[in-house]
Every structure is written in structure tokens, then in C-alpha cells.
Design a protein around this motif. Structure first.
Motif, PDB file in Angstrom:
ATOM      1  N   SER A 116      -0.454   0.279 -15.172  1.00 31.88           N
ATOM      2  CA  SER A 116       0.647   0.948 -14.476  1.00 31.88           C
ATOM      3  C   SER A 116       0.598   0.663 -12.983  1.00 31.88           C
ATOM      4  CB  SER A 116       0.610   2.458 -14.748  1.00 31.88           C
ATOM      5  OG  SER A 116      -0.536   3.058 -14.174  1.00 31.88           O
ATOM      6  N   LEU A 117      -0.603   0.601 -12.417  1.00 35.12           N
ATOM      7  CA  LEU A 117      -0.738   0.231 -11.002  1.00 35.12           C
ATOM      8  C   LEU A 117      -0.313  -1.216 -10.783  1.00 35.12           C
ATOM      9  CD1 LEU A 117      -4.077   1.959  -9.935  1.00 35.12           C
ATOM     10  CD2 LEU A 117      -1.805   2.376  -8.981  1.00 35.12           C
ATOM     11  N   ALA A 118      -0.739  -2.098 -11.692  1.00 31.49           N
ATOM     12  CA  ALA A 118      -0.345  -3.500 -11.582  1.00 31.49           C
ATOM     13  C   ALA A 118       1.168  -3.649 -11.721  1.00 31.49           C
ATOM     14  CB  ALA A 118      -1.059  -4.335 -12.645  1.00 31.49           C
ATOM     15  N   ALA A 119       1.760  -2.848 -12.611  1.00 34.72           N
ATOM     16  CA  ALA A 119       3.213  -2.887 -12.782  1.00 34.72           C
ATOM     17  C   ALA A 119       3.917  -2.411 -11.521  1.00 34.72           C
ATOM     18  CB  ALA A 119       3.625  -2.032 -13.975  1.00 34.72           C
ATOM     19  N   ALA A 120       3.420  -1.316 -10.924  1.00 40.16           N
ATOM     20  CA  ALA A 120       4.018  -0.813  -9.693  1.00 40.16           C
ATOM     21  C   ALA A 120       3.950  -1.856  -8.588  1.00 40.16           C
ATOM     22  CB  ALA A 120       3.306   0.468  -9.259  1.00 40.16           C
ATOM     23  N   TRP A 121       2.819  -2.529  -8.478  1.00 37.28           N
ATOM     24  CA  TRP A 121       2.670  -3.574  -7.460  1.00 37.28           C
ATOM     25  C   TRP A 121       3.627  -4.734  -7.753  1.00 37.28           C
ATOM     26  CZ3 TRP A 121      -2.689  -6.200  -6.068  1.00 37.28           C
ATOM     27  CH2 TRP A 121      -2.532  -6.930  -4.891  1.00 37.28           C
ATOM     28  N   ALA A 165       0.806  -1.225   0.000  1.00 34.53           N
ATOM     29  CA  ALA A 165       0.000   0.000   0.000  1.00 34.53           C
ATOM     30  C   ALA A 165       0.840   1.277   0.000  1.00 34.53           C
ATOM     31  CB  ALA A 165      -0.969  -0.011   1.181  1.00 34.53           C
ATOM     32  N   PRO A 166       1.888   1.406   0.838  1.00 30.63           N
ATOM     33  CA  PRO A 166       2.685   2.642   0.785  1.00 30.63           C
ATOM     34  C   PRO A 166       3.322   2.882  -0.579  1.00 30.63           C
ATOM     35  CG  PRO A 166       3.154   1.420   2.798  1.00 30.63           C
ATOM     36  CD  PRO A 166       2.338   0.518   1.926  1.00 30.63           C
ATOM     37  N   ALA A 167       3.805   1.822  -1.211  1.00 32.32           N
ATOM     38  CA  ALA A 167       4.425   1.969  -2.532  1.00 32.32           C
ATOM     39  C   ALA A 167       3.383   2.400  -3.560  1.00 32.32           C
ATOM     40  CB  ALA A 167       5.078   0.659  -2.960  1.00 32.32           C
ATOM     41  N   LEU A 168       2.198   1.795  -3.522  1.00 25.81           N
ATOM     42  CA  LEU A 168       1.162   2.137  -4.490  1.00 25.81           C
ATOM     43  C   LEU A 168       0.643   3.556  -4.266  1.00 25.81           C
ATOM     44  CD1 LEU A 168      -0.835  -1.218  -4.619  1.00 25.81           C
ATOM     45  CD2 LEU A 168       0.963  -0.406  -6.150  1.00 25.81           C
ATOM     46  N   ALA A 169       0.501   3.959  -2.993  1.00 25.77           N
ATOM     47  CA  ALA A 169       0.061   5.324  -2.712  1.00 25.77           C
ATOM     48  C   ALA A 169       1.080   6.338  -3.220  1.00 25.77           C
ATOM     49  CB  ALA A 169      -0.163   5.496  -1.209  1.00 25.77           C
ATOM     50  N   GLY A 170       2.351   6.063  -2.996  1.00 26.53           N
ATOM     51  CA  GLY A 170       3.394   6.943  -3.502  1.00 26.53           C
ATOM     52  C   GLY A 170       3.402   6.991  -5.013  1.00 26.53           C
ATOM     53  N   TYR A 171       3.186   5.838  -5.642  1.00 24.14           N
ATOM     54  CA  TYR A 171       3.164   5.795  -7.097  1.00 24.14           C
ATOM     55  C   TYR A 171       2.024   6.644  -7.646  1.00 24.14           C
ATOM     56  CZ  TYR A 171       2.878   4.152 -11.876  1.00 24.14           C
ATOM     57  OH  TYR A 171       2.830   4.104 -13.247  1.00 24.14           O
ATOM     58  N   VAL A 172       0.836   6.495  -7.069  1.00 27.46           N
ATOM     59  CA  VAL A 172      -0.321   7.273  -7.523  1.00 27.46           C
ATOM     60  C   VAL A 172      -0.051   8.770  -7.368  1.00 27.46           C
ATOM     61  CG1 VAL A 172      -2.733   7.824  -7.024  1.00 27.46           C
ATOM     62  CG2 VAL A 172      -1.994   5.441  -7.117  1.00 27.46           C
ATOM     63  N   ALA A 173       0.571   9.164  -6.254  1.00 24.94           N
ATOM     64  CA  ALA A 173       0.863  10.578  -6.016  1.00 24.94           C
ATOM     65  C   ALA A 173       1.819  11.121  -7.072  1.00 24.94           C
ATOM     66  CB  ALA A 173       1.447  10.759  -4.619  1.00 24.94           C
ATOM     67  N   VAL A 174       2.863  10.353  -7.399  1.00 24.69           N
ATOM     68  CA  VAL A 174       3.834  10.814  -8.402  1.00 24.69           C
ATOM     69  C   VAL A 174       3.196  10.924  -9.773  1.00 24.69           C
ATOM     70  CG1 VAL A 174       5.970  10.222  -9.606  1.00 24.69           C
ATOM     71  CG2 VAL A 174       5.820   9.934  -7.135  1.00 24.69           C
ATOM     72  N   ARG A 175       2.409   9.916 -10.152  1.00 24.26           N
ATOM     73  CA  ARG A 175       1.782   9.967 -11.467  1.00 24.26           C
ATOM     74  C   ARG A 175       0.721  11.060 -11.541  1.00 24.26           C
ATOM     75  NH1 ARG A 175       5.003   9.158 -13.529  1.00 24.26           N
ATOM     76  NH2 ARG A 175       3.956  10.577 -14.940  1.00 24.26           N
ATOM     77  N   ALA A 176       0.002  11.298 -10.439  1.00 30.78           N
ATOM     78  CA  ALA A 176      -0.974  12.387 -10.424  1.00 30.78           C
ATOM     79  C   ALA A 176      -0.273  13.731 -10.608  1.00 30.78           C
ATOM     80  CB  ALA A 176      -1.759  12.373  -9.113  1.00 30.78           C
ATOM     81  N   LEU A 177       0.884  13.890  -9.977  1.00 32.47           N
ATOM     82  CA  LEU A 177       1.663  15.113 -10.152  1.00 32.47           C
ATOM     83  C   LEU A 177       2.083  15.275 -11.607  1.00 32.47           C
ATOM     84  CD1 LEU A 177       3.155  17.558  -8.950  1.00 32.47           C
ATOM     85  CD2 LEU A 177       5.096  16.019  -8.495  1.00 32.47           C
ATOM     86  N   VAL A 221      13.296  -9.680  -2.850  1.00 33.60           N
ATOM     87  CA  VAL A 221      14.744  -9.779  -2.964  1.00 33.60           C
ATOM     88  C   VAL A 221      15.454  -8.984  -1.878  1.00 33.60           C
ATOM     89  CG1 VAL A 221      16.729  -9.344  -4.473  1.00 33.60           C
ATOM     90  CG2 VAL A 221      14.580 -10.161  -5.457  1.00 33.60           C
ATOM     91  N   TYR A 222      14.973  -7.750  -1.612  1.00 35.78           N
ATOM     92  CA  TYR A 222      15.714  -6.849  -0.719  1.00 35.78           C
ATOM     93  C   TYR A 222      14.913  -6.318   0.466  1.00 35.78           C
ATOM     94  CZ  TYR A 222      19.262  -6.673  -4.383  1.00 35.78           C
ATOM     95  OH  TYR A 222      20.234  -6.993  -5.296  1.00 35.78           O
ATOM     96  N   GLY A 223      13.611  -6.608   0.535  1.00 29.74           N
ATOM     97  CA  GLY A 223      12.829  -6.136   1.655  1.00 29.74           C
ATOM     98  C   GLY A 223      11.859  -5.026   1.284  1.00 29.74           C
ATOM     99  N   ARG A 224      10.946  -4.732   2.229  1.00 29.84           N
ATOM    100  CA  ARG A 224       9.836  -3.822   1.951  1.00 29.84           C
ATOM    101  C   ARG A 224      10.300  -2.410   1.604  1.00 29.84           C
ATOM    102  NH1 ARG A 224       4.853  -2.407   6.116  1.00 29.84           N
ATOM    103  NH2 ARG A 224       3.392  -1.645   4.532  1.00 29.84           N
ATOM    104  N   ARG A 225      11.236  -1.864   2.358  1.00 32.35           N
ATOM    105  CA  ARG A 225      11.643  -0.486   2.130  1.00 32.35           C
ATOM    106  C   ARG A 225      12.284  -0.331   0.757  1.00 32.35           C
ATOM    107  NH1 ARG A 225      15.057   3.215   6.459  1.00 32.35           N
ATOM    108  NH2 ARG A 225      15.024   5.134   5.232  1.00 32.35           N
ATOM    109  N   ALA A 226      13.103  -1.296   0.368  1.00 32.17           N
ATOM    110  CA  ALA A 226      13.683  -1.257  -0.973  1.00 32.17           C
ATOM    111  C   ALA A 226      12.598  -1.384  -2.037  1.00 32.17           C
ATOM    112  CB  ALA A 226      14.712  -2.373  -1.125  1.00 32.17           C
ATOM    113  N   GLY A 227      11.547  -2.161  -1.735  1.00 31.55           N
ATOM    114  CA  GLY A 227      10.445  -2.289  -2.679  1.00 31.55           C
ATOM    115  C   GLY A 227       9.735  -0.972  -2.905  1.00 31.55           C
ATOM    116  N   VAL A 228       9.492  -0.229  -1.824  1.00 35.21           N
ATOM    117  CA  VAL A 228       8.854   1.081  -1.953  1.00 35.21           C
ATOM    118  C   VAL A 228       9.733   2.014  -2.770  1.00 35.21           C
ATOM    119  CG1 VAL A 228       8.062   3.117  -0.695  1.00 35.21           C
ATOM    120  CG2 VAL A 228       7.553   0.834   0.191  1.00 35.21           C
ATOM    121  N   CYS A 229      11.014   2.031  -2.477  1.00 36.03           N
ATOM    122  CA  CYS A 229      11.933   2.909  -3.207  1.00 36.03           C
ATOM    123  C   CYS A 229      12.010   2.534  -4.688  1.00 36.03           C
ATOM    124  CB  CYS A 229      13.321   2.855  -2.577  1.00 36.03           C
ATOM    125  SG  CYS A 229      13.425   3.603  -0.934  1.00 36.03           S
TER     126      CYS A 229
END
Length: 422
Positions: free
Chosen positions: A117-122, A20-32, A131-139
Motif C-alpha cells: 500500500s505504501l509502494a502503491a501510494a508512492w 514524503a508529504p504524500a506518504l506521510a499523509g497516506y500513513v496518517a489516513v490509514r492509521a486513522l 502529469v500534473y505536478g507535486r501538489r496534485a500528486g499529494v492530493c
């Protein structure tokens, strides 16, 4: 793949909460990015929606959805631009959306792109998280969103659809879901020619798994002939694993898993092979039919020679030489990111997939301005940067991503209102 297959995958609901944090961030960036595009376009008295849905490749996909294959444009220099160059999955989906709703084919392409694009982000998050953990996934997701050509992710193009299918196919490989991986690879092969990269990743990973099985079986045979067993383990027995979970690196797969692996390998190339063979039959030119279609667009694979000459030509004048320097830095950065991924021991399927996507993008003989968007699906290149951001303080990472997001939004609006992505 090391022991990635042995880790239990989260449930679907749990996976969505985790992403959810990664998808929310993705939506915010694309909306911008979309907001910047609409404001810039309005200031220039242009339609941002037209730029997203009715220019360049988007028009070709709509023509396929509306008229089917067989449409072509003959240019004054003798080139023939045929819509057979465009793979069919996106037009099929555009036609499906138009059939079940009042939306047009172009609207359908835009809707498919947004959902994809949402499915790709997920999917990117799922791979990086594993591979590297949640925080790396969000980044990783945010880095993919803020790419300079990130606006293409919101266009009625096939990049987002392909990246979604590729990312989830790679995730299925990493979690040992071979039939799912093969099916998604098949669909990716119906989306873009670079679907070959997904096929290669599935096949190499499967062959590596068979090789591990063979080594594990040999080790087990030696154990039964008198080799010492681990303390507390009955002689000749295998380490237990949960039902339905792929065995560990030292345990041969059961027959059912091997059969599913073979089925995944069989399914994976059917999309690409099926369309290429159909084009060959449709044109009457056999196996070379699709290559002839690409030749009509002056597109092919020459090992990067034409691109190298294109870069060299930039140094014949100024300020074009600055663009040449930028291109060299860009290519060097891509190579450095790939080598870093190898040094960080990224899973084999990711390295194979990224290598093929990058090679096909950089070594194509035409449409040099398209290379940045052709590299969009190569998201594993971003994993070293994601890992570095994940290791930094949250405020620092957020500041860096925020600044880059604004720059990306402005550049995307400027780019699409100018030459745009051919």
C-alpha cells in the motif's frame, strides 16, 4: 504521451523526498482507519486483525500459500469454488515471508499488503506528479487513501499489491523505461486477472511510440530533401537529447530504445498468459480452463447486463430504491471522471489502463458488492479531483480531506464489522 518522456526523472533519493508529504499523509489516513477499526471491533468483541487477515479472499490466498492449488468447495447448488481463480503472486509472497520469518501465512499477507500500500501510494504520487505536478500528486494519494473502501488497502488482499505494480509500470511507461514497464506488467498479470489492463497500457503506449517514430522519420526524410530547417540547425540533423533519455516527439528513437520497447511488449503479457495457460493445462480444458474456473464462481463478463438488472431490481421496493439511486449516481460519477480525464488530455496509457479496469469491474456478471474494491486500482479516475483540490487553497483542501478521512475511517470500521468486502 506528449513530451512526458523527455522530462528527466528525479533520483531515487530525490523522488522519496519529493513524495514524503504524500506518504506521510497516506500513513496518517490509514492509521486513522485502522484505529477506528480496532476500536469498533473491540466494542463488538471482535478481532480487528482477524477481519483484516482471515476472512473472504484472504482465506483463499492463505490456502493457496499453504496447500498449493487444487483446493475447491462444492456448493449445494452445484457451483464449484476453486482456488485456481486466485492468481499466485500474493500467495508466493506469503509463503516467502513465512519461510524467512516466524510469521504465519496470514501475517505475511498482512505485511505484504501494508508494504504494497505504501509502494502503491508512492507510485500514484509519481504518476500524478509527473502529469500534473507535486501538489496534485499529494492530493491524488490522499484521495486514494480516503476512499470509502480504503480499508481494503490494509487487508491481506491483492488490491494494494496490484495497484503498486500497475502504478509503477505506468510511471515506467511515462518515463520511457520499457523493460521495467514490461516486467512490472508481467508481475501485475500474476497478481489479478485485471493485469490485462496494465498489459494493454504498455502495448498501446509502445505502439503509439512506434507510430511517432515513423512520423518523425518521415519528417526527417522530407527535411533532407530540401524542407527548411529550424534556424541554427544543420540541414537533415536531429535535435540532440541526453544519453539514456527518450527522444522528443519529433525525434525517432535510437535502435536500442526500440529494442527495449519491443522487449517490454514481449514481457508484459507473460504473467497473465502464463497463469491462464497453466490453469488450462492443469484442468485439462485448454485455453478455456480459466474461464471455466470463473464460471464455477458464477463470474464472467457480460457487458454489464447482470449489473444493470441488479440495479433495476433495487427499484422494486423501498428503501432499496435509495440504494439503486446511489448506484446510478456512483456509476455516473465514474463515467464523468473518466470523460473529464479524457478532456484534460491525460496520457494515453493512463486512459487505456483506467478504461480496462473500469470496464472489467463494472461489467462483471457477479459479486456486485465487490465492485467498489475492484475499482481501487483505477486511481487515474481520481486525477481530475486531485487537480481541482490542488488548485484550491491549502486550508480548504486540508479541511475537505480531513472530513472525508474521518468519514472513511468510520465507514470502513462499520463495513468490515458488517457484511464487509466479499
Amino acid at each position: 504521451m506528449t513530451d512526458l518522456e523527455t522530462r528527466a526523472a528525479p533520483t531515487r533519493a530525490g523522488a522519496l523526498r519529493r513524495a514524503a508529504p504524500a506518504l506521510a499523509g497516506y500513513v496518517a489516513v490509514r492509521a486513522l482507519g485502522l484505529l477506528a477499526l480496532f476500536l469498533w471491533s473491540a466494542a463488538r468483541d471482535k478481532s480487528a486483525y482477524t477481519l483484516l487477515t482471515a476472512r473472504w479472499d484472504a482465506l483463499w490466498y492463505v490456502r493457496v500459500a499453504e496447500l498449493g492449488y487444487g483446493y475447491e468447495v462444492r456448493l449445494a447448488n452445484g457451483d464449484v469454488h476453486s482456488n485456481l481463480a486466485f492468481f499466485p503472486l500474493l500467495p508466493w509472497l506469503e509463503r516467502l515471508v513465512a519461510a524467512v520469518s516466524p510469521l504465519t501465512y496470514a501475517d505475511g499477507g498482512f505485511l505484504v499488503s501494508l508494504v504494497s500500500s505504501l509502494a502503491a501510494a508512492w507510485g500514484i504520487f509519481a504518476v500524478a506528479d509527473r502529469v500534473y505536478g507535486r501538489r496534485a500528486g499529494v492530493c491524488a494519494v490522499l484521495l486514494w487513501a480516503v476512499l470509502p473502501v480504503g480499508i481494503v488497502q490494509s487487508m491481506a488482499y491483492s488490491e494494494s499489491l496490484f495497484t503498486a505494480l500497475a502504478a509503477w509500470s505506468l510511471y515506467a511507461v511515462l518515463t520511457g523505461r520499457w523493460v521495467t514497464a514490461g516486467t512490472l506488467a508481467l508481475l501485475a498479470g500474476l497478481t489479478r486477472p485485471v493485469g490485462l489492463a496494465v498489459v494493454a497500457a504498455v502495448w498501446v503506449a509502445a505502439l503509439a511510440s512506434f507510430a511517432r517514430d515513423r512520423r518523425a522519420a518521415g519528417a526527417g526524410a522530407r527535411d533532407t530533401q530540401g524542407a527548411p530547417d529550424a534556424p541554427g540547425t544543420p540541414p537533415g540533423s536531429e535535435a540532440p537529447h541526453a544519453p539514456g533519455t527518450p527522444p522528443g516527439p519529433g525525434t525517432p528513437a535510437d535502435p536500442g530504445t526500440r529494442l527495449r520497447r519491443i522487449l517490454g511488449m514481449v514481457l508484459a503479457p507473460l504473467g497473465t498468459a502464463g497463469y491462464v495457460l497453466w490453469v488450462g493445462h492443469h484442468t485439462g480444458k485448454g485455453l478455456l480452463g480459466y474461464l471455466d474456473v470463473q464460471a464455477g464462481w458464477r463470474n464472467g463478463f457480460d457487458g454489464g447486463w447482470a449489473f444493470a438488472r441488479f440495479v433495476a431490481d433495487k427499484f422494486t421496493s423501498f428503501p432499496a430504491a435509495l440504494a439503486g439511486v446511489g448506484l446510478i449516481i456512483g456509476v455516473a460519477s465514474i463515467v464523468w471522471l473518466y470523460v473529464t480525464g479524457v478532456r484534460q488530455r491525460q496520457p494515453l496509457p493512463l486512459l487505456v489502463y483506467t478504461g480496462v479496469v473500469t470496464a472489467l469491474a463494472l461489467c462483471a456478471s457477479s459479486y456486485f458488492g465487490s465492485k467498489p474494491r475492484l475499482l481501487l486500482p483505477a486511481f487515474p479516475l481520481l486525477l481530475p479531483l486531485a487537480l481541482a483540490l490542488a488548485g484550491a487553497r491549502i486550508r480548504r483542501s486540508a479541511a475537505v480531506l480531513g472530513v472525508v478521512a474521518v468519514a472513511s475511517a468510520v465507514y470502513g470500521a462499520f463495513w468490515l464489522n458488517g457484511s464487509g468486502p466479499p
